[in-house]
Design an enzyme around this catalytic site. Structure first.
Site, short mmCIF file in Angstrom:
data_model
loop_
_atom_site.label_atom_id
_atom_site.label_comp_id
_atom_site.label_asym_id
_atom_site.label_seq_id
_atom_site.Cartn_x
_atom_site.Cartn_y
_atom_site.Cartn_z
N ARG A 123 -22.72 -9.52 -14.65
CA ARG A 123 -21.28 -9.47 -14.41
C ARG A 123 -20.55 -9.01 -15.66
O ARG A 123 -19.61 -8.24 -15.61
CB ARG A 123 -20.75 -10.85 -13.97
CG ARG A 123 -21.29 -11.30 -12.63
CD ARG A 123 -20.67 -12.62 -12.19
NE ARG A 123 -21.34 -13.10 -10.99
CZ ARG A 123 -22.20 -14.12 -10.95
NH1 ARG A 123 -22.47 -14.80 -12.05
NH2 ARG A 123 -22.77 -14.47 -9.83
N ASP A 156 -16.26 -9.65 1.65
CA ASP A 156 -17.37 -10.56 1.98
C ASP A 156 -17.22 -10.95 3.45
O ASP A 156 -16.12 -10.95 4.00
CB ASP A 156 -17.34 -11.82 1.10
CG ASP A 156 -18.71 -12.50 1.01
OD1 ASP A 156 -19.40 -12.34 -0.02
OD2 ASP A 156 -19.11 -13.17 1.99
N SER A 157 -18.35 -11.28 4.07
CA SER A 157 -18.28 -11.67 5.49
C SER A 157 -17.95 -13.15 5.66
O SER A 157 -17.63 -13.60 6.75
CB SER A 157 -19.61 -11.35 6.19
OG SER A 157 -20.65 -12.05 5.53
N ASP A 214 -23.61 -5.95 -4.00
CA ASP A 214 -24.50 -7.10 -4.26
C ASP A 214 -24.83 -7.80 -2.94
O ASP A 214 -24.48 -8.97 -2.73
CB ASP A 214 -23.82 -8.05 -5.25
CG ASP A 214 -24.76 -9.16 -5.72
OD1 ASP A 214 -25.99 -9.03 -5.54
OD2 ASP A 214 -24.26 -10.15 -6.27
N CYS A 266 -31.57 -8.17 -4.21
CA CYS A 266 -32.21 -9.45 -4.54
C CYS A 266 -33.38 -9.71 -3.61
O CYS A 266 -33.76 -10.86 -3.39
CB CYS A 266 -31.20 -10.58 -4.53
SG CYS A 266 -30.38 -10.78 -2.95
N1 SAH Z 1 -21.72 -10.90 -5.83
C1 SAH Z 1 -21.81 -12.33 -5.70
C2 SAH Z 1 -23.05 -12.82 -4.97
C3 SAH Z 1 -23.30 -12.18 -3.65
S1 SAH Z 1 -24.38 -13.08 -2.62
C4 SAH Z 1 -21.70 -12.99 -7.06
O1 SAH Z 1 -21.51 -12.31 -8.06
O2 SAH Z 1 -21.81 -14.21 -7.12
C5 SAH Z 1 -24.23 -12.18 -1.16
C6 SAH Z 1 -22.90 -12.32 -0.43
O3 SAH Z 1 -22.95 -11.42 0.67
C7 SAH Z 1 -22.60 -13.68 0.16
O4 SAH Z 1 -21.37 -14.14 -0.30
C8 SAH Z 1 -22.54 -13.45 1.68
O5 SAH Z 1 -21.51 -14.21 2.30
C9 SAH Z 1 -22.23 -11.98 1.75
N2 SAH Z 1 -22.68 -11.27 2.96
C10 SAH Z 1 -23.80 -11.45 3.67
N3 SAH Z 1 -23.89 -10.53 4.66
C11 SAH Z 1 -22.78 -9.75 4.56
C12 SAH Z 1 -22.28 -8.64 5.32
N4 SAH Z 1 -22.98 -8.12 6.32
N5 SAH Z 1 -21.11 -8.10 4.95
C13 SAH Z 1 -20.40 -8.62 3.91
N6 SAH Z 1 -20.83 -9.66 3.17
C14 SAH Z 1 -22.01 -10.22 3.49
#
Ligand code: SAH
Length: 398
Positions: free
Chosen positions: A215, A254-255, A302, A342
């Site tokens: 980050r 985010d979803s 991410d 990941c």
């Molecule tokens: N970038 C974040 C971590 C991301 S974890 C950080 O820095 O902490 C992955 C995220 O993707 C989760 O918050 C989850 O809610 C979201 N997610 C999962 N499937 C998704 C989708 N289809 N569209 C949007 N967000 C999604």
């Protein structure tokens, strides 16, 4: 003498087997003549009868044996478990003494610390254990006692997610093991940014510590233009960028409505008013943004884990391709793409191959300027390539 049952490796599979990999799959083993109980200690033997290692048997899991000991003279006992925990904690202590103290730190990183299936995150005065293997269950009390004695946390909480529980033949769980739960959200500071989250209802252990350093690095690449933070969870990349990089505006997607709610609280905590939040499915939403003609100087991708087994690799790579294609189409010339995976099954070379295909398709050159992984407190076991699960590539897109 040791009376643990022996389990034999199938001679047809022996050639490809790395005896130091902690996972032994069901199809690689000869079915034992007499049934072996779930959670029982077993000795893994080569087809010729040579001793390979000592592990824990789980007939419900595709990972039939998890190996923890490669020294025949040492048992899997309380001393072993405590020594592994001590080694893990010592690594973080050594690093933090030499570099920087963190109030939030991963103390045990599963395979990376020789404890396949156990994650321990410290968030200030609280510890969150995430158990991803049945093999760890018999050790839970020993683990909780050890941490209680050594670190005196206010509370130790254990989480077992439903999907993992099902794969491992155990019960899903959210349970306080020692002490008390915090009365409100946990607050921590990362890269100078204040963050709050809920210990009990958050994703995984509550917060993704593996991206801490990424980050900061990503923030240093953000220039004055607009930024898009895809799968932002609590807003980690967006907040660090606003603190260290000064993007003009940030669109965070985010979803999860719950995650976005907390992300908004976090923006307010830091007095950042330039972040806009959208609840959407990232795949469709990014394609809509492309169609609308919007452009960004920086895009962070991410997404969650896309492949949890070897068979899902192809579909995972197609999903990454779709997302990265949209991201490149949204970037201004010479924009920055920070693209992450990941999925332990997706190798760094797979990510590069996927980006090469996006580059050809869009006819835009993509240069990787930083090839990053998880932060210092997430060590990798060289015998378990899947433990290098996090790839974070910072790219300049022409
Ligand atoms: N970038 C974040 C971590 C991301 S974890 C950080 O820095 O902490 C992955 C995220 O993707 C989760 O918050 C989850 O809610 C979201 N997610 C999962 N499937 C998704 C989708 N289809 N569209 C949007 N967000 C999604």
């Amino acid at each position: 003498m040791n009376a643990a049952p022996q389990i034999f490796f199938d001679s047809k599979k022996a050639r490809d087997f790395n005896g130091f990999h902690p996972w032994v799959r069901d199809h690689a083993l000869i079915e034992p003549a007499a049934p072996i109980a779930s959670g029982e200690v077993v000795e893994l033997m080569s087809p010729g009868g040579g001793w390979i290692g000592r592990g824990i048997y789980n007939p419900s899991s595709r990972i039939r044996v998890r190996l923890y000991q490669w020294n025949r003279a040492q048992q899997l006992d309380v001393q072993w478990c405590e020594a592994q925990l001590a080694r893990a904690v010592q690594l973080r202590e050594t690093w933090m003494q030499r570099h920087q103290r963190h109030e939030a730190v991963r103390l045990v990183n599963s395979e990376g610390d020789g404890l396949s299936g156990l994650i321990v995150d410290r968030f200030g005065e609280y510890l969150v254990l995430q158990v991803t293997a049945l093999a760890i269950l018999p050790w839970l009390e020993t683990i909780a006692d050890w941490f209680q004695t050594r670190l005196s946390p206010r509370g130790i909480f254990v989480r077992i997610e439903g999907k993992t529980a099902h794969q491992e033949g155990m019960e899903a769980r959210d349970e306080l093991l020692r002490g008390t739960l915090p009365t409100g959200p946990i607050e921590l500071t990362e890269n100078g940014v204040k963050l709050q989250f809920d210990l009990v209802s958050g994703q995984k252990t509550g917060y993704y510590l593996d991206q801490r350093e990424n980050r900061r690095r990503a923030a240093n690449w953000t220039s004055g233009g607009p930024m898009l933070d895809v799968c932002s969870y609590l807003g980690g990349f967006a907040l660090a960028a606003c603190h260290l990089g000064r993007p003009s505006t940030v669109l965070a997607v985010d979803s999860s409505a719950r995650a976005l709610e907390q992300a908004k609280v976090n923006a307010t905590l830091n007095d950042f008013s330039q972040i806009e939040y959208v609840q959407a499915d990232c795949f469709d939403y990014l394609e809509e943004l492309v169609a609308s003609g919007r452009k960004f100087q920086t895009v962070v991708l991410d997404p969650p884990r896309m492949a949890s087994s070897r068979g899902q690799l192809g579909s995972a790579l197609r999903a990454y391709h779709r997302l990265n294609l949209s991201a490149v189409n949204l970037l201004e010339p010479d924009g920055t793409l920070i693209t992450c995976s990941c999925s332990g099954r997706v190798m760094r070379s797979d990510m590069l191959g996927m980006l090469a295909s996006v580059s050809k398709r869009t006819r835009r050159s993509i240069q990787v300027v930083e090839s990053l992984g998880a932060d210092f407190d997430h060590p990798i076991d060289v015998n378990c390539p899947e433990s290098e699960y996090l790839k974070c590539l910072v790219c300049r897109v022409a």
